[in-house]
Enzyme design. Sequence first.
Site, mmCIF file in Angstrom:
data_model
loop_
_atom_site.group_PDB
_atom_site.id
_atom_site.type_symbol
_atom_site.label_atom_id
_atom_site.label_comp_id
_atom_site.label_asym_id
_atom_site.label_seq_id
_atom_site.Cartn_x
_atom_site.Cartn_y
_atom_site.Cartn_z
ATOM 1 N N SER B 129 1.524 -5.547 -2.006
ATOM 2 C CA SER B 129 1.325 -5.764 -3.440
ATOM 3 C C SER B 129 2.581 -6.321 -4.083
ATOM 4 O O SER B 129 3.699 -6.107 -3.597
ATOM 5 C CB SER B 129 0.985 -4.409 -4.076
ATOM 6 O OG SER B 129 1.166 -4.442 -5.477
ATOM 7 N N TYR B 153 4.125 3.717 -5.603
ATOM 8 C CA TYR B 153 3.178 2.832 -4.928
ATOM 9 C C TYR B 153 3.903 1.614 -4.343
ATOM 10 O O TYR B 153 3.712 1.265 -3.165
ATOM 11 C CB TYR B 153 2.134 2.385 -5.951
ATOM 12 C CG TYR B 153 1.087 1.416 -5.473
ATOM 13 C CD1 TYR B 153 0.002 1.853 -4.726
ATOM 14 C CD2 TYR B 153 1.162 0.061 -5.805
ATOM 15 C CE1 TYR B 153 -0.985 0.958 -4.319
ATOM 16 C CE2 TYR B 153 0.182 -0.829 -5.402
ATOM 17 C CZ TYR B 153 -0.889 -0.378 -4.663
ATOM 18 O OH TYR B 153 -1.863 -1.264 -4.265
ATOM 19 N N LYS B 157 4.336 0.660 -0.364
ATOM 20 C CA LYS B 157 3.912 -0.629 0.185
ATOM 21 C C LYS B 157 5.095 -1.315 0.883
ATOM 22 O O LYS B 157 4.952 -1.860 1.981
ATOM 23 C CB LYS B 157 3.371 -1.536 -0.923
ATOM 24 C CG LYS B 157 2.035 -1.078 -1.523
ATOM 25 C CD LYS B 157 0.893 -1.271 -0.543
ATOM 26 C CE LYS B 157 -0.465 -0.979 -1.145
ATOM 27 N NZ LYS B 157 -1.551 -1.039 -0.145
#
Lengths: 328, 328
Positions: B129, B153, B157
């Site tokens: 992402s 997050y 990732k």
Amino acid sequence: MKRILILGGCGMVGQKLARQLEKVGLPDGESFELTLHDIVPPREGATDHGQRRYRVGNLAIAAEGAALAAERFDLIYALASVVSGEAEQDFDKGWQTNLWPMWHFLEALRAQHRATGGAYVPRAIFTSSIAVFGGPYPDKITDDFLQSPQTSYGAQKAACELLIQDFSRKGFIDGMSLRLPTICVRPGKPNLAASSFFSGIIREPLNGVEAILPVADTVRHWHASPRSAAAFLVHAAGLNSEVLQGRRALNLPGLSCTVSEQIEALRDAVGNDVVALIKPQLDSDIVKIVDGWPRDFAPERAMALGFGAETSFRDIIDVYIADDLPLA
Amino acid sequence: MKRILILGGCGMVGQKLARQLEKVGLPDGESFELTLHDIVPPREGATDHGQRRYRVGNLAIAAEGAALAAERFDLIYALASVVSGEAEQDFDKGWQTNLWPMWHFLEALRAQHRATGGAYVPRAIFTSSIAVFGGPYPDKITDDFLQSPQTSYGAQKAACELLIQDFSRKGFIDGMSLRLPTICVRPGKPNLAASSFFSGIIREPLNGVEAILPVADTVRHWHASPRSAAAFLVHAAGLNSEVLQGRRALNLPGLSCTVSEQIEALRDAVGNDVVALIKPQLDSDIVKIVDGWPRDFAPERAMALGFGAETSFRDIIDVYIADDLPLA
């Protein structure tokens, strides 16, 4: 009285750091006591003294990290690591030593943070490495250049940086990662780092021993002395991490020079006879690894924050002669 | 017959990918069978059919990853993830879902690699992402811009990317990480992603429902449609990873536009009455999160490798109307 923990305290940088702290003190002048933790026992004759004590244990065992965390040190230096060559040879050992213990230890620190209602937020300074980078490179690597490690060691260091950044962002710790240049001249024996020869070609001749040069003398690399490494770590303890503005990994200053410039600096310092002990003998494995390494940086953030290093390789040789040659 | 596994196969992107594969096939034209794995069961009425089968399990249990690895799929899409908002709210769940299962699964794949004497090297495509980035940003983020995530997050990732890069470099898998733009317009219900409103302000009005706009309409962001996301994933399967030259994470193409441009494209597509359903109501938490997000990219590597996306927000709206509006 600040309580300081050095993980990997019996390694070369750990020992230099401990001596530097004892010599110059903390940046804020506060008194302190030092705990040097390592998987290996202190070398013969090294015993607890003054404000220094040794402690032997294996951080790969989660309970060891938890026990250390429970002591709520104020300042933690995380230097313990398997070196690059070994992490590359032994994939399991590299990841199991260089990444997972960091996770378990950070989780243990977070548990202490919670247990104190958020009051305990230890300062944590992690020695990362320029091995987080991979080519192709610009002429000078800037502070916003991507991490793309080409060794397991570099990947493990980059992953630890991410953990430290996220635990810090959440306020569980107050962390910082320092991407050290290759430390040169390392005192003592060669180690399993693929970069070992950068020190070997200076150290061995100065001690009257032949040294193999496994790469071409046109190879350019990024160096700082052990004395600078210790100074970086002490300086970092005095920084307010607000100044990092959310980017908690820093490229540190160093000296960019070629192997040929290293050799000429050695000749300049001690003459031709010593230089004659350097024996070129290409090693294609080492050539290939070193070919993927950074050669030069523009570490503007770190310089603006007051970090500094040597500006000539002759200075680096003089530091070795002053600090380590008599002990070799 | 190629055997394909989609982890997170019941999520929105997983479903789009499965349909796209069934519709257009693999880039090399080979026949295939699909296994859609997810922690949630397929939605009512979805059953195994043709070359598609469903499988329910929890990847956070290492034995589940090991059982999947033992089936030696040829091509593995790793899409399963806790979304950004949830990973930020629940630190434990985020790391325990978004990082550790990846490690255990990669280790299980490596065990299969060893068990086959190195013959088994699965292709693995991971959806990363743009959350791996953190500000301050240049006007356009280039392919060599640093990863400095400002959410858990994003950190998870970025850490997965490092694992995939190192397991690939060692030859255990043949992996690639695709840094998806924000997927817009997401069909269905709002989710816990902080980016959910970018879709909501288009989707809800098109379905006759009011939508809250929690940020200023000057906010610029980076979008691609679900159709593009599925096309990225199919296209990636046809690339020889040699072309990545050791940098196995790619910034993908997308469309950079402001919220105001989104709204004008909606007005252009369906008129004022629909646009009137967008209700500005600032949410300082979301403003703060979104303020740290990337706004524009120059994804030159991915474009040179043949990845492409929409070039106007009107196209993105039209894709939603064509693909998802009748199903809403």
